[in-house]
Structure formats: C-alpha cells, structure tokens
Motif scaffolding. Structure first.
Motif, short mmCIF file in Angstrom:
data_model
loop_
_atom_site.label_atom_id
_atom_site.label_comp_id
_atom_site.label_asym_id
_atom_site.label_seq_id
_atom_site.Cartn_x
_atom_site.Cartn_y
_atom_site.Cartn_z
N LEU A 101 -2.11 -3.56 2.32
CA LEU A 101 -1.86 -2.95 1.11
C LEU A 101 -3.07 -3.12 0.37
O LEU A 101 -3.05 -4.50 -0.10
N GLN A 102 -2.79 -2.24 -0.70
CA GLN A 102 -4.02 -2.55 -2.27
C GLN A 102 -3.55 -1.56 -3.76
O GLN A 102 -2.03 -1.14 -3.14
N TYR A 103 -3.64 -2.45 -3.92
CA TYR A 103 -2.71 -1.42 -5.25
C TYR A 103 -3.66 -1.27 -6.41
O TYR A 103 -4.62 -1.58 -6.36
N ARG A 104 -3.27 -0.79 -7.05
CA ARG A 104 -3.51 0.40 -8.28
C ARG A 104 -3.52 0.65 -9.24
O ARG A 104 -2.89 0.60 -9.11
N LYS A 105 -3.89 0.61 -11.04
CA LYS A 105 -2.96 0.96 -11.37
C LYS A 105 -2.51 2.57 -11.69
O LYS A 105 -3.71 2.73 -11.33
N VAL B 294 2.10 1.74 -10.73
CA VAL B 294 1.29 0.63 -10.34
C VAL B 294 1.30 1.67 -8.57
O VAL B 294 2.36 1.43 -7.36
N GLU B 295 -0.06 1.69 -7.60
CA GLU B 295 -0.25 2.58 -7.29
C GLU B 295 -0.21 2.13 -5.48
O GLU B 295 -0.96 1.05 -5.47
N VAL B 296 0.34 2.55 -4.78
CA VAL B 296 0.39 1.23 -3.20
C VAL B 296 -0.26 2.63 -2.20
O VAL B 296 -0.08 3.69 -2.31
N ARG B 297 -2.54 1.79 -1.47
CA ARG B 297 -3.00 2.12 -0.90
C ARG B 297 -2.07 1.60 0.52
O ARG B 297 -2.66 0.50 0.23
N HIS C 120 4.39 4.24 -4.33
CA HIS C 120 4.24 3.15 -5.70
C HIS C 120 5.12 1.88 -5.77
O HIS C 120 6.12 1.97 -4.54
N VAL C 121 4.99 0.71 -6.30
CA VAL C 121 5.39 -0.32 -6.56
C VAL C 121 6.21 -0.82 -8.18
O VAL C 121 6.17 -0.38 -8.30
N TYR D 54 8.77 -0.96 -2.97
CA TYR D 54 8.22 -0.31 -2.30
C TYR D 54 8.74 1.07 -2.76
O TYR D 54 9.55 1.81 -1.48
#
Length: 146
Positions: free
Chosen positions: A76-80, A89-92, A102-103, A116
């Motif tokens: 998993l990677q996270y982005r604002k 926080v987006e989860v990709r 999102h988380v 999650y």
C-alpha cells in the motif's frame, strides 16, 4: 484470471476501471463486498497482489468494505487527498498504482483504531477454499484453527 497483457479497459468492468484508474468511488451499500462475510483474502483487481484478509474485515456502517489492517503493508501507498472539500488519506496499491479507497483513524480501538475504507470494485475476493488453486496457498495459514 484475466490476461494481464490485455489493456485494462478490456480486462476491467467500467466501474472497476473508473475506481482503480480514475479515482472514482462506488456507491455505498450497493457494492459486492460491503456486507460480505466469507473467509478468504481480497486482492488488487488489477495486479492480483494480496491486500486484505476477511479476518481483519469489520462492519463500520459506512457501506464499503472496512479493514483494520493490510495483509502486506508494503503493497500500500498513501497520498494526501484534498478532493470534495475534505482532507483525507488516499490508499493506492504499490504494484499497480490502483486507487483503492481511503484510510481513517476512526476504526475500533480493539482492532488498532484504523479503518481502511476500500471500494469493492478495486478488489477481487479469493475464498479460503480456493487459495491454493488460485496461487495464494501461503495465506491458508490465516484461516487454520489456532
């Protein structure tokens, strides 16, 4: 499984493509896994990489599948995400760069306090009794009796 050499638009349903590739969100309470209780794992619909276990799934009442933790945190990677007038926080997924959801930090405290919130359209479910046949035999241990 689908042929990975096929273009994604041909391999995925329109909703799966919109969610994973365009960051769309499926409707709450009208998706495949929000109220799904079978034992098994959930994998990225694009890459097939394991993401979540049914053992970590809980009913958050939000209308989307909710999980307390990932199976493979490095996947998993996270982005604002500042869309829709919110700060989230987006989860990709790491391998396929699929938008998953999102988380949030409002999960049950007894499960670690994390939620999650994942789109069903970003997932493919592998039932416990199909793990070996589908190439996910290493995850059978999650469902063995203690």
């Amino acid at each position: 499984m689908n042929n990975p050499d096929q273009p994604l638009k041909q391999r995925l349903t329109p909703l799966q493509f919109a969610v994973t590739q365009e960051g769309a969100t499926e409707p709450p309470f009208h998706n495949a896994y929000w109220d799904h209780h079978e034992e098994g794992i959930y994998v990225d619909v694009v890459s097939g990489k394991p993401l979540f276990s049914s053992r970590d799934k809980f009913d958050s009442g939000c209308g989307w599948p909710s999980f307390a933790r990932p199976l493979e945190p490095e996947e998993l990677q996270y982005r604002k995400d500042f869309s829709h007038g919110m700060v989230r926080v987006e989860v990709r997924s790491q391998t396929a760069d699929s938008h998953l959801g999102h988380v949030f930090d409002d999960g049950p405290p007894e499960l670690g306090g994390i939620r999650y919130c994942i789109n069903s359209a970003a997932l493919r479910f592998i039932p416990n009794d199909r793990l070996e046949a589908e190439g996910y035999g290493a995850y059978r241990r999650l469902f063995e009796e203690d």
